[in-house]
Design a protein around this motif. Structure first.
Motif, PDB file in Angstrom:
ATOM      1  N   VAL A 186      30.890  62.450 -22.747  1.00  0.00           N
ATOM      2  CA  VAL A 186      32.244  60.846 -22.918  1.00  0.00           C
ATOM      3  C   VAL A 186      31.769  59.772 -22.764  1.00  0.00           C
ATOM      4  O   VAL A 186      31.744  58.823 -23.594  1.00  0.00           O
ATOM      5  CB  VAL A 186      33.005  61.116 -21.266  1.00  0.00           C
ATOM      6  CG1 VAL A 186      33.625  59.806 -20.836  1.00  0.00           C
ATOM      7  CG2 VAL A 186      34.213  62.701 -21.025  1.00  0.00           C
ATOM      8  N   LEU A 187      30.501  59.890 -22.294  1.00  0.00           N
ATOM      9  CA  LEU A 187      29.671  58.272 -22.270  1.00  0.00           C
ATOM     10  C   LEU A 187      29.142  58.116 -23.943  1.00  0.00           C
ATOM     11  O   LEU A 187      29.280  57.204 -24.456  1.00  0.00           O
ATOM     12  CB  LEU A 187      28.127  58.202 -21.706  1.00  0.00           C
ATOM     13  CG  LEU A 187      29.038  58.712 -19.779  1.00  0.00           C
ATOM     14  CD1 LEU A 187      27.559  58.949 -19.359  1.00  0.00           C
ATOM     15  CD2 LEU A 187      29.116  57.185 -19.852  1.00  0.00           C
ATOM     16  N   PHE A 188      28.382  58.665 -24.514  1.00  0.00           N
ATOM     17  CA  PHE A 188      28.405  59.021 -26.216  1.00  0.00           C
ATOM     18  C   PHE A 188      29.241  58.569 -27.137  1.00  0.00           C
ATOM     19  O   PHE A 188      29.612  58.156 -27.536  1.00  0.00           O
ATOM     20  CB  PHE A 188      27.785  60.007 -26.705  1.00  0.00           C
ATOM     21  CG  PHE A 188      27.039  60.136 -27.684  1.00  0.00           C
ATOM     22  CD1 PHE A 188      26.765  59.345 -28.009  1.00  0.00           C
ATOM     23  CD2 PHE A 188      27.345  60.565 -28.506  1.00  0.00           C
ATOM     24  CE1 PHE A 188      25.556  59.996 -29.186  1.00  0.00           C
ATOM     25  CE2 PHE A 188      26.723  61.201 -29.987  1.00  0.00           C
ATOM     26  CZ  PHE A 188      25.675  60.532 -30.196  1.00  0.00           C
ATOM     27  N   ARG A 189      30.577  59.220 -26.833  1.00  0.00           N
ATOM     28  CA  ARG A 189      31.840  59.093 -27.225  1.00  0.00           C
ATOM     29  C   ARG A 189      32.565  57.874 -26.918  1.00  0.00           C
ATOM     30  O   ARG A 189      33.266  57.427 -27.736  1.00  0.00           O
ATOM     31  CB  ARG A 189      32.867  60.799 -27.120  1.00  0.00           C
ATOM     32  CG  ARG A 189      34.244  59.805 -28.103  1.00  0.00           C
ATOM     33  CD  ARG A 189      35.000  61.316 -26.717  1.00  0.00           C
ATOM     34  NE  ARG A 189      34.375  62.642 -28.020  1.00  0.00           N
ATOM     35  CZ  ARG A 189      34.137  63.351 -27.654  1.00  0.00           C
ATOM     36  NH1 ARG A 189      34.414  64.286 -26.480  1.00  0.00           N
ATOM     37  NH2 ARG A 189      34.359  65.062 -28.200  1.00  0.00           N
ATOM     38  N   PHE A 190      32.351  57.109 -25.794  1.00  0.00           N
ATOM     39  CA  PHE A 190      33.029  56.342 -26.076  1.00  0.00           C
ATOM     40  C   PHE A 190      32.147  54.812 -26.736  1.00  0.00           C
ATOM     41  O   PHE A 190      32.733  53.834 -26.810  1.00  0.00           O
ATOM     42  CB  PHE A 190      32.843  55.665 -24.427  1.00  0.00           C
ATOM     43  CG  PHE A 190      33.159  53.738 -23.818  1.00  0.00           C
ATOM     44  CD1 PHE A 190      34.516  53.971 -24.075  1.00  0.00           C
ATOM     45  CD2 PHE A 190      32.750  53.015 -23.959  1.00  0.00           C
ATOM     46  CE1 PHE A 190      35.343  52.096 -24.288  1.00  0.00           C
ATOM     47  CE2 PHE A 190      32.759  51.634 -23.725  1.00  0.00           C
ATOM     48  CZ  PHE A 190      34.158  51.604 -23.290  1.00  0.00           C
ATOM     49  N   VAL A 191      30.701  54.921 -26.934  1.00  0.00           N
ATOM     50  CA  VAL A 191      30.004  53.741 -27.067  1.00  0.00           C
ATOM     51  C   VAL A 191      30.595  54.099 -29.042  1.00  0.00           C
ATOM     52  O   VAL A 191      30.707  53.689 -29.756  1.00  0.00           O
ATOM     53  CB  VAL A 191      29.040  54.730 -26.967  1.00  0.00           C
ATOM     54  CG1 VAL A 191      27.505  53.130 -27.904  1.00  0.00           C
ATOM     55  CG2 VAL A 191      27.899  53.675 -25.419  1.00  0.00           C
ATOM     56  N   LEU A 192      30.506  55.206 -30.072  1.00  0.00           N
ATOM     57  CA  LEU A 192      30.939  55.446 -30.854  1.00  0.00           C
ATOM     58  C   LEU A 192      32.366  54.877 -30.893  1.00  0.00           C
ATOM     59  O   LEU A 192      32.557  54.249 -32.149  1.00  0.00           O
ATOM     60  CB  LEU A 192      30.480  56.765 -31.075  1.00  0.00           C
ATOM     61  CG  LEU A 192      29.448  57.458 -31.378  1.00  0.00           C
ATOM     62  CD1 LEU A 192      29.245  58.962 -31.316  1.00  0.00           C
ATOM     63  CD2 LEU A 192      28.596  56.515 -31.918  1.00  0.00           C
ATOM     64  N   TYR A 193      33.210  55.497 -30.342  1.00  0.00           N
ATOM     65  CA  TYR A 193      34.420  54.793 -30.450  1.00  0.00           C
ATOM     66  C   TYR A 193      34.288  53.438 -30.669  1.00  0.00           C
ATOM     67  O   TYR A 193      35.574  52.617 -30.946  1.00  0.00           O
ATOM     68  CB  TYR A 193      35.453  55.465 -29.830  1.00  0.00           C
ATOM     69  CG  TYR A 193      35.991  56.883 -29.238  1.00  0.00           C
ATOM     70  CD1 TYR A 193      35.612  57.571 -30.290  1.00  0.00           C
ATOM     71  CD2 TYR A 193      37.095  57.436 -28.267  1.00  0.00           C
ATOM     72  CE1 TYR A 193      35.781  59.327 -30.346  1.00  0.00           C
ATOM     73  CE2 TYR A 193      37.607  58.498 -28.692  1.00  0.00           C
ATOM     74  CZ  TYR A 193      37.098  59.469 -29.752  1.00  0.00           C
ATOM     75  OH  TYR A 193      37.055  60.727 -29.841  1.00  0.00           O
ATOM     76  N   HIS A 194      33.734  52.626 -29.313  1.00  0.00           N
ATOM     77  CA  HIS A 194      34.020  51.054 -29.455  1.00  0.00           C
ATOM     78  C   HIS A 194      33.385  51.052 -30.494  1.00  0.00           C
ATOM     79  O   HIS A 194      33.481  49.650 -30.691  1.00  0.00           O
ATOM     80  CB  HIS A 194      33.269  50.925 -27.432  1.00  0.00           C
ATOM     81  CG  HIS A 194      33.374  49.449 -27.879  1.00  0.00           C
ATOM     82  ND1 HIS A 194      34.563  48.924 -27.481  1.00  0.00           N
ATOM     83  CD2 HIS A 194      32.464  49.051 -27.617  1.00  0.00           C
ATOM     84  CE1 HIS A 194      34.248  47.615 -26.964  1.00  0.00           C
ATOM     85  NE2 HIS A 194      32.818  47.178 -26.971  1.00  0.00           N
ATOM     86  N   LYS A 195      32.232  51.601 -31.080  1.00  0.00           N
ATOM     87  CA  LYS A 195      31.607  50.569 -32.119  1.00  0.00           C
ATOM     88  C   LYS A 195      31.173  51.037 -33.134  1.00  0.00           C
ATOM     89  O   LYS A 195      31.394  49.719 -34.454  1.00  0.00           O
ATOM     90  CB  LYS A 195      29.806  50.490 -32.083  1.00  0.00           C
ATOM     91  CG  LYS A 195      29.542  50.130 -30.307  1.00  0.00           C
ATOM     92  CD  LYS A 195      29.238  48.781 -30.383  1.00  0.00           C
ATOM     93  CE  LYS A 195      29.089  48.047 -29.258  1.00  0.00           C
ATOM     94  NZ  LYS A 195      29.066  46.584 -29.219  1.00  0.00           N
ATOM     95  N   VAL A 196      32.214  51.809 -33.639  1.00  0.00           N
ATOM     96  CA  VAL A 196      32.069  52.839 -35.192  1.00  0.00           C
ATOM     97  C   VAL A 196      34.615  52.765 -35.698  1.00  0.00           C
ATOM     98  O   VAL A 196      34.376  52.010 -35.969  1.00  0.00           O
ATOM     99  CB  VAL A 196      31.137  54.140 -35.066  1.00  0.00           C
ATOM    100  CG1 VAL A 196      31.843  54.730 -36.789  1.00  0.00           C
ATOM    101  CG2 VAL A 196      29.809  53.359 -34.778  1.00  0.00           C
ATOM    102  N   VAL A 197      34.268  53.932 -35.039  1.00  0.00           N
ATOM    103  CA  VAL A 197      35.835  54.606 -35.307  1.00  0.00           C
ATOM    104  C   VAL A 197      36.905  53.461 -34.686  1.00  0.00           C
ATOM    105  O   VAL A 197      38.094  52.786 -35.795  1.00  0.00           O
ATOM    106  CB  VAL A 197      36.383  55.327 -34.674  1.00  0.00           C
ATOM    107  CG1 VAL A 197      37.584  56.025 -34.741  1.00  0.00           C
ATOM    108  CG2 VAL A 197      35.287  56.655 -34.394  1.00  0.00           C
ATOM    109  N   PHE A 198      37.419  52.948 -33.541  1.00  0.00           N
ATOM    110  CA  PHE A 198      37.822  51.791 -33.317  1.00  0.00           C
ATOM    111  C   PHE A 198      37.665  50.658 -33.211  1.00  0.00           C
ATOM    112  O   PHE A 198      37.799  49.640 -32.845  1.00  0.00           O
ATOM    113  CB  PHE A 198      39.082  52.422 -32.132  1.00  0.00           C
ATOM    114  CG  PHE A 198      39.811  54.049 -31.856  1.00  0.00           C
ATOM    115  CD1 PHE A 198      40.693  53.337 -33.248  1.00  0.00           C
ATOM    116  CD2 PHE A 198      38.963  54.226 -30.982  1.00  0.00           C
ATOM    117  CE1 PHE A 198      40.950  54.883 -33.162  1.00  0.00           C
ATOM    118  CE2 PHE A 198      39.435  55.952 -31.261  1.00  0.00           C
ATOM    119  CZ  PHE A 198      40.816  56.225 -32.543  1.00  0.00           C
ATOM    120  N   ARG A 199      36.436  50.459 -34.711  1.00  0.00           N
ATOM    121  CA  ARG A 199      36.012  48.495 -34.469  1.00  0.00           C
ATOM    122  C   ARG A 199      36.904  47.896 -34.689  1.00  0.00           C
ATOM    123  O   ARG A 199      37.995  47.533 -35.410  1.00  0.00           O
ATOM    124  CB  ARG A 199      34.784  48.852 -34.682  1.00  0.00           C
ATOM    125  CG  ARG A 199      35.100  48.973 -36.170  1.00  0.00           C
ATOM    126  CD  ARG A 199      34.036  48.357 -36.725  1.00  0.00           C
ATOM    127  NE  ARG A 199      33.993  48.968 -38.917  1.00  0.00           N
ATOM    128  CZ  ARG A 199      34.381  49.335 -39.800  1.00  0.00           C
ATOM    129  NH1 ARG A 199      34.084  50.747 -39.334  1.00  0.00           N
ATOM    130  NH2 ARG A 199      34.962  48.992 -41.178  1.00  0.00           N
TER     131      ARG A 199
END
Length: 154
Positions: A129-142
């Motif tokens: 979850v921690l890893f996923r939030f960073v990726l969503y925030h910075k990459v997917v839904f930027r």
């Protein structure tokens, strides 16, 4: 003490992300237990399948609620990034479950029980979850480079 606007926005997005994640986690845990204890699947295969089941809720909840104020660069591009991110996260979670099961079996000398297996699964979920939030925030839904990505006022 005044909280900076950026931190307030991040806390809002983070809170919505955690709510969507909590619902997805319930779905994933239920599916995981169904696959392992009802269908007698391997725990790693069950982890991957359960993650894929929960993925549908995660995409809809994050796109339409948690990150709704972010750029909409195109559903195909966004969905491809979402699937790639979750593919990486699913493999990470499956690897953590495998590692946890192997470690527990080495320690106790026999197969893990339902409680221990679920503890391993929950630990893997927290890490992912921690890893996923960073990726969503910075990459997917930027956001775009501009600062006009503030969420609309309620």
């Amino acid at each position: 003490m005044k909280i900076p606007a950026r931190l307030r926005r991040l806390a809002g997005v983070g809170s919505r992300f955690l709510i969507v994640g909590a619902i997805s986690t319930v779905i994933e845990i239920a599916a995981f237990n169904l696959f392992v204890f009802v269908f007698d699947w391997d725990p790693v295969v069950s982890k991957i399948a359960a993650s894929l089941v929960a993925l549908v809720n995660a995409y809809i909840g994050n796109r339409e609620w948690a990150f709704r104020h972010r750029d909409r660069r195109g559903r195909v591009s966004e969905l491809a990034l979402f699937l790639a991110t979750n593919g990486i996260c699913t493999l990470l979670g499956a690897g953590l479950v495998w590692l946890g099961v192997e470690a527990l079996e080495a320690i106790v000398g026999h197969a893990t029980g339902a409680f221990a297996l679920n503890v391993v699964n929950l630990i893997s979920i927290v890490i992912v979850v921690l890893f996923r939030f960073v990726l969503y925030h910075k990459v997917v839904f930027r956001t775009s480079g501009s600062s006009t990505s503030e969420p609309p006022a309620a």
